[in-house]
Design an enzyme around this catalytic site. Structure first.
Site, PDB file in Angstrom:
ATOM      1  N   HIS A 250       3.787   7.174   2.817  1.00 58.47           N
ATOM      2  CA  HIS A 250       5.164   6.263   3.526  1.00 58.47           C
ATOM      3  C   HIS A 250       4.638   5.060   2.607  1.00 58.47           C
ATOM      4  CE1 HIS A 250       1.632   4.915   6.390  1.00 58.47           C
ATOM      5  NE2 HIS A 250       2.208   3.521   5.310  1.00 58.47           N
TER       6      HIS A 250
ATOM      7  N   GLU B  60       7.162   1.054   4.846  1.00 61.54           N
ATOM      8  CA  GLU B  60       7.271  -0.466   5.854  1.00 61.54           C
ATOM      9  C   GLU B  60       7.095  -0.966   5.131  1.00 61.54           C
ATOM     10  OE1 GLU B  60       2.807   1.129   6.473  1.00 61.54           O
ATOM     11  OE2 GLU B  60       2.487  -0.985   7.179  1.00 61.54           O
TER      12      GLU B  60
ATOM     13  N   HIS C  81       0.515  -1.322  -0.252  1.00 59.47           N
ATOM     14  CA  HIS C  81      -0.016  -0.024  -0.566  1.00 59.47           C
ATOM     15  C   HIS C  81       1.158   1.178  -0.286  1.00 59.47           C
ATOM     16  CE1 HIS C  81       0.455  -0.619   4.760  1.00 59.47           C
ATOM     17  NE2 HIS C  81       0.450   0.611   4.511  1.00 59.47           N
TER      18      HIS C  81
HETATM   19  C1  LIG Z   1      -1.729   1.759  11.604  1.00 63.23           C
HETATM   20  C2  LIG Z   1       0.059   0.773  10.875  1.00 63.23           C
HETATM   21  C3  LIG Z   1      -0.446   1.534   9.546  1.00 63.23           C
HETATM   22  C4  LIG Z   1      -0.263   0.013   8.698  1.00 63.23           C
HETATM   23  O1  LIG Z   1       0.126  -0.193   7.696  1.00 63.23           O
HETATM   24  O2  LIG Z   1      -0.742  -1.400   8.906  1.00 63.23           O
HETATM   25  C5  LIG Z   1       0.722   2.702   9.377  1.00 63.23           C
HETATM   26  O3  LIG Z   1       1.344   2.764   8.220  1.00 63.23           O
HETATM   27  S1  LIG Z   1       0.612   3.483  10.712  1.00 63.23           S
HETATM   28  C6  LIG Z   1       1.738   4.960   9.638  1.00 63.23           C
HETATM   29  C7  LIG Z   1       2.031   5.904  11.029  1.00 63.23           C
HETATM   30  N1  LIG Z   1       3.464   5.217  11.443  1.00 63.23           N
HETATM   31  C8  LIG Z   1       4.473   5.953  11.095  1.00 63.23           C
HETATM   32  O4  LIG Z   1       4.611   6.184  10.436  1.00 63.23           O
HETATM   33  C9  LIG Z   1       5.563   4.948  12.608  1.00 63.23           C
HETATM   34  C10 LIG Z   1       6.996   5.611  12.103  1.00 63.23           C
HETATM   35  N2  LIG Z   1       7.254   6.649  11.891  1.00 63.23           N
HETATM   36  C11 LIG Z   1       7.623   7.370  12.433  1.00 63.23           C
HETATM   37  O5  LIG Z   1       8.171   7.122  13.964  1.00 63.23           O
HETATM   38  C12 LIG Z   1       8.267   8.944  12.337  1.00 63.23           C
HETATM   39  O6  LIG Z   1       6.723   9.373  11.798  1.00 63.23           O
HETATM   40  C13 LIG Z   1       9.302   9.612  11.652  1.00 63.23           C
HETATM   41  C14 LIG Z   1      10.351   9.555  12.770  1.00 63.23           C
HETATM   42  C15 LIG Z   1       9.422   8.710  10.303  1.00 63.23           C
HETATM   43  C16 LIG Z   1       9.424  11.555  12.405  1.00 63.23           C
HETATM   44  O7  LIG Z   1       8.860  11.065  13.177  1.00 63.23           O
HETATM   45  P1  LIG Z   1       8.778  13.478  13.402  1.00 63.23           P
HETATM   46  O8  LIG Z   1       7.946  13.810  11.798  1.00 63.23           O
HETATM   47  O9  LIG Z   1       7.939  13.223  14.702  1.00 63.23           O
HETATM   48  O10 LIG Z   1      10.264  13.689  13.284  1.00 63.23           O
HETATM   49  P2  LIG Z   1      10.594  14.905  12.904  1.00 63.23           P
HETATM   50  O11 LIG Z   1       9.647  16.031  12.746  1.00 63.23           O
HETATM   51  O12 LIG Z   1      11.861  14.589  13.791  1.00 63.23           O
HETATM   52  O13 LIG Z   1      11.450  13.850  11.073  1.00 63.23           O
HETATM   53  C17 LIG Z   1      12.806  13.526  10.787  1.00 63.23           C
HETATM   54  C18 LIG Z   1      12.926  13.960   9.734  1.00 63.23           C
HETATM   55  O14 LIG Z   1      11.955  13.216   8.275  1.00 63.23           O
HETATM   56  C19 LIG Z   1      10.787  13.997   7.708  1.00 63.23           C
HETATM   57  N3  LIG Z   1       9.857  13.313   7.791  1.00 63.23           N
HETATM   58  C20 LIG Z   1       8.710  12.825   9.270  1.00 63.23           C
HETATM   59  N4  LIG Z   1       7.886  12.328   8.210  1.00 63.23           N
HETATM   60  C21 LIG Z   1       8.330  12.224   7.115  1.00 63.23           C
HETATM   61  C22 LIG Z   1       7.849  11.066   6.322  1.00 63.23           C
HETATM   62  N5  LIG Z   1       6.498  10.335   6.356  1.00 63.23           N
HETATM   63  N6  LIG Z   1       8.013  10.630   5.097  1.00 63.23           N
HETATM   64  C23 LIG Z   1      10.115  11.588   5.041  1.00 63.23           C
HETATM   65  N7  LIG Z   1      10.063  12.499   5.363  1.00 63.23           N
HETATM   66  C24 LIG Z   1      10.007  12.736   7.176  1.00 63.23           C
HETATM   67  C25 LIG Z   1      10.867  15.102   8.580  1.00 63.23           C
HETATM   68  O15 LIG Z   1      10.377  16.001   7.387  1.00 63.23           O
HETATM   69  C26 LIG Z   1      12.346  15.394   9.179  1.00 63.23           C
HETATM   70  O16 LIG Z   1      13.082  15.637   7.732  1.00 63.23           O
HETATM   71  P3  LIG Z   1      14.353  17.039   8.132  1.00 63.23           P
HETATM   72  O17 LIG Z   1      15.022  16.751   7.327  1.00 63.23           O
HETATM   73  O18 LIG Z   1      15.628  16.292   9.161  1.00 63.23           O
HETATM   74  O19 LIG Z   1      13.289  17.907   8.936  1.00 63.23           O
HETATM   75 CO    CO Z   2       1.459   1.704   6.536  1.00 65.96          CO
END
Ligand SMILES: CC[C@H](C(=O)O)C(=O)SCCNC(=O)CCNC(=O)[C@H](O)C(C)(C)COP(=O)(O)OP(=O)(O)OC[C@H]1O[C@@H](n2cnc3c(N)ncnc32)[C@H](O)[C@@H]1OP(=O)(O)O
Ligand code: CO
Length: 142
Positions: free
Chosen positions: A84, A133, A11
């Protein structure tokens, strides 16, 4: 155990500020007819639903609260955005091990995702800014 590699695209995750509104967009703008009823996944901090397509799904996710891992994402992208990409793998524990060996950052521990199988996430910095993911293939899904 066979050499680790990613399998089918399962997905594409799209983070949205309003799940119902996003479902309506897929229904009315794109004629999607197979959209699941939204459900909460408190342990993952999101409300989820799927737009089922012939060969894949759009996973629509809305933050449940400020602790949601996508809360910051919606703050930065108030209209939502592509969040993602999810690939199927045979064994998430093998994936964790391989990601470590190959120098990638796995986010958190394996946990049960919206398809009822184990999932992990690999940091966007390891994949050209795309959050990846990896999920174990659901039973009977090949
Ligand atoms: C129910 C489950 C379902 C499934 O399929 O089964 C799902 O998929 S649930 C999806 C939601 N869960 C997650 O995304 C868990 C993993 N994600 C994380 O741990 C955080 O979202 C993380 C660490 C990727 C980012 O967290 P956060 O935005 O709070 O941290 P920062 O602001 O410090 O971001 C760090 C850096 O990453 C860039 N960033 C954030 N999110 C994304 C993204 N989705 N895609 C690409 N880049 C992302 C953010 O802009 C920061 O970049 P920087 O250059 O350092 O500023
Ligand atoms: Co997902």
């Amino acid at each position: 155990m066979s050499e680790f590699k990613i399998g089918p695209l399962n997905h594409v995750g799209v983070a949205v500020p309003d799940l119902e509104e996003a479902c309506e967009t897929y229904r009315t703008l794109y004629g999607a007819t197979d959209i699941t009823t939204p459900f909460d996944m408190p342990e993952q901090g999101v409300k989820v639903c799927f737009v089922n397509l012939p060969n894949s799904q759009i996973e629509l996710i809305e933050p449940l609260n400020e602790d949601s891992p996508i809360h910051n994402f919606i703050q930065k992208n108030p209209k939502g955005g592509q969040h993602h990409v999810c690939f199927e793998v045979d064994d998430v524990h093998q994936a964790v091990e391989e990601m470590g060996k190959r120098g990638a950052t796995v986010l958190g521990k394996p946990r049960i995702g919206a398809h009822g199988t184990l999932i992990i996430f690999v940091h966007p910095k390891n994949s050209n800014g795309v959050l990846i993911e990896l999920m174990e293939t659901p039973e009977g899904h090949h």
